[in-house]
Motif scaffolding. Sequence first.
Motif, PDB file in Angstrom:
ATOM      1  N   PRO A   1      48.785  31.722  35.491  1.00 12.82           N
ATOM      2  CA  PRO A   1      47.436  31.419  35.990  1.00 12.82           C
ATOM      3  C   PRO A   1      46.787  32.851  36.101  1.00 12.82           C
ATOM      4  O   PRO A   1      47.340  33.739  36.583  1.00 12.82           O
ATOM      5  N   VAL A   2      45.541  32.888  35.636  1.00  9.63           N
ATOM      6  CA  VAL A   2      44.601  34.135  35.664  1.00  9.63           C
ATOM      7  C   VAL A   2      43.493  33.708  36.218  1.00  9.63           C
ATOM      8  O   VAL A   2      42.958  32.780  36.134  1.00  9.63           O
ATOM      9  N   GLN A   3      42.514  34.971  36.435  1.00  7.41           N
ATOM     10  CA  GLN A   3      41.194  34.876  36.769  1.00  7.41           C
ATOM     11  C   GLN A   3      40.679  35.553  35.529  1.00  7.41           C
ATOM     12  O   GLN A   3      40.921  36.812  35.578  1.00  7.41           O
ATOM     13  N   VAL A   4      39.623  34.736  34.816  1.00  3.80           N
ATOM     14  CA  VAL A   4      39.035  35.275  33.616  1.00  3.80           C
ATOM     15  C   VAL A   4      37.705  35.582  34.122  1.00  3.80           C
ATOM     16  O   VAL A   4      36.950  35.138  34.604  1.00  3.80           O
ATOM     17  N   ARG A   5      37.355  37.047  33.887  1.00  4.06           N
ATOM     18  CA  ARG A   5      35.938  37.629  34.117  1.00  4.06           C
ATOM     19  C   ARG A   5      35.363  38.078  32.939  1.00  4.06           C
ATOM     20  O   ARG A   5      35.449  38.952  32.209  1.00  4.06           O
ATOM     21  N   GLY A   6      34.394  37.258  32.663  1.00  8.22           N
ATOM     22  CA  GLY A   6      33.330  37.498  31.669  1.00  8.22           C
ATOM     23  C   GLY A   6      32.427  38.237  32.103  1.00  8.22           C
ATOM     24  O   GLY A   6      31.607  38.116  33.175  1.00  8.22           O
ATOM     25  N   VAL A   7      32.032  39.654  31.503  1.00  6.63           N
ATOM     26  CA  VAL A   7      31.343  40.396  31.892  1.00  6.63           C
ATOM     27  C   VAL A   7      30.152  40.889  30.794  1.00  6.63           C
ATOM     28  O   VAL A   7      30.630  40.531  29.531  1.00  6.63           O
ATOM     29  N   SER A   8      28.991  41.163  31.109  1.00  8.82           N
ATOM     30  CA  SER A   8      27.841  41.721  30.333  1.00  8.82           C
ATOM     31  C   SER A   8      28.704  43.001  29.752  1.00  8.82           C
ATOM     32  O   SER A   8      29.382  43.823  30.242  1.00  8.82           O
ATOM     33  N   ALA A   9      27.485  43.472  28.721  1.00  8.27           N
ATOM     34  CA  ALA A   9      28.040  44.651  27.589  1.00  8.27           C
ATOM     35  C   ALA A   9      27.889  45.847  28.719  1.00  8.27           C
ATOM     36  O   ALA A   9      28.631  46.847  28.191  1.00  8.27           O
ATOM     37  N   ASN A  10      27.039  45.817  29.485  1.00  3.28           N
ATOM     38  CA  ASN A  10      26.988  47.154  30.432  1.00  3.28           C
ATOM     39  C   ASN A  10      27.841  47.249  31.596  1.00  3.28           C
ATOM     40  O   ASN A  10      27.569  48.019  32.505  1.00  3.28           O
ATOM     41  N   TYR A  11      29.162  46.495  31.451  1.00  3.74           N
ATOM     42  CA  TYR A  11      29.766  46.437  32.799  1.00  3.74           C
ATOM     43  C   TYR A  11      30.580  47.964  32.842  1.00  3.74           C
ATOM     44  O   TYR A  11      30.793  48.107  34.104  1.00  3.74           O
ATOM     45  N   ALA A  12      30.843  48.578  32.112  1.00  2.00           N
ATOM     46  CA  ALA A  12      31.385  49.904  32.052  1.00  2.00           C
ATOM     47  C   ALA A  12      30.525  51.198  32.815  1.00  2.00           C
ATOM     48  O   ALA A  12      30.763  51.809  33.443  1.00  2.00           O
ATOM     49  N   GLU A  13      29.237  50.616  32.802  1.00  2.86           N
ATOM     50  CA  GLU A  13      28.181  51.600  33.491  1.00  2.86           C
ATOM     51  C   GLU A  13      28.189  51.213  34.971  1.00  2.86           C
ATOM     52  O   GLU A  13      27.604  51.769  35.836  1.00  2.86           O
TER      53      GLU A  13
END
Length: 408
Positions: free
Chosen positions: A118-130
Amino acid sequence: MSSAKHISVWPWFVAQRYLFSKKTHNAINIITLVSMCGVAVGTMALLCVLSVLNGFENLVNASFTAFDPDLRITCREGRTFDVATSAFDQVRAMDEVAVFAEVCASNALLACNDRQTPVQVRGVSANYAELNDIRQLVVDGSFSIDERAMVGVGLVNTLNAAYDVPLTLYVPKRLAQVNLARPDNAFRRHEVFLAGVFATGQQQYDDATLIVPLTLAQDLFDYAYNEVSSVELKLASGANVDKAQNAIAHCLGDEFVVQNRYEQQADFYRILQIEKWITFLILTFIVLIATCNIIGSLSMLMINKRADIALFDALGARNAKIRRLFLLEGWMIAVYGAVVGIVLGVVLCLLQQHVGIIKMGAGYMVENYPVALRAGDVVLVFVTVLALGFVLAAYPASVLRQRRVANE
């Protein structure tokens, strides 16, 4: 006037002479030295251990800083909310907000190479690295969430994942009914390839976190395009965190919760503080045992100085003055021992902090044992040791008083 002043300070001069002058019996010198060394070693150990705990706390704070946002917005009730509102548009437009990142997180089953977990899936927007310094946490591959996934280092080891082998996600369909004949139809299946591996040093992230594009997570979890589970913010340089937090909370209203880094990890920081204070109490008890040598030292000194006590009594010294003499003797042992211990502790902490005397070995995030010397801890240790020394020094003086009263 000068005569009265001389009479009032003579216990201090006599106590100082008893402490530094050579005694008739060498054993008393050794006992006094052992008492002072016991206080010094206990003080030094107490300060060093607290500084090491501070160092580990700063190390964890640094890893949190690299992965957790300055502020996180979640809904007070429910799991998701709509960000396409005027209130969130106002938050985006605030001068204090530098990066506005949307996150859609939920649980799923991840399979690879006949292994699953089991995992936690984190969907992030394109600016997540910023938003944070996650690029600096990448230990293999590269940071890329364009139709690919970032995986924690512990999760990679669990699944024995590779870049050329797809990771399979199984997510239960929110709106589907379970067919007992075909229960697999109640799950949505999606394959994604690995882009890179990150390591935060925190088991909760490294062992069970999969980062994917936001739109992919929304599709997997049957969420609308503007529906997210949290909004993560990076504040502009120089912005006041508390003021920005209060302003955003006022803008969004009571339906949302705005948390800073410490509030996001409230349980962890509470455990750290409990651990630190429990350690402090245990070491304080050890210092208490060490300072008990003061009682033995003063008792031996009073036995050795019975002739002096009789002389002081014949010269008209009051019982309070004679008690104060030996009380000052015990206080001096505590003060000098505490000062020496503080100096040694500060020197050792600074050497470890800047030179690195003790190594942690291979396989750790840092090479040397982390140490953070804080002025508040120095003051706390010094005051604690002095308080213990002062209380214990009062016991032999009180015994002397009782004996003199009985003799009278």
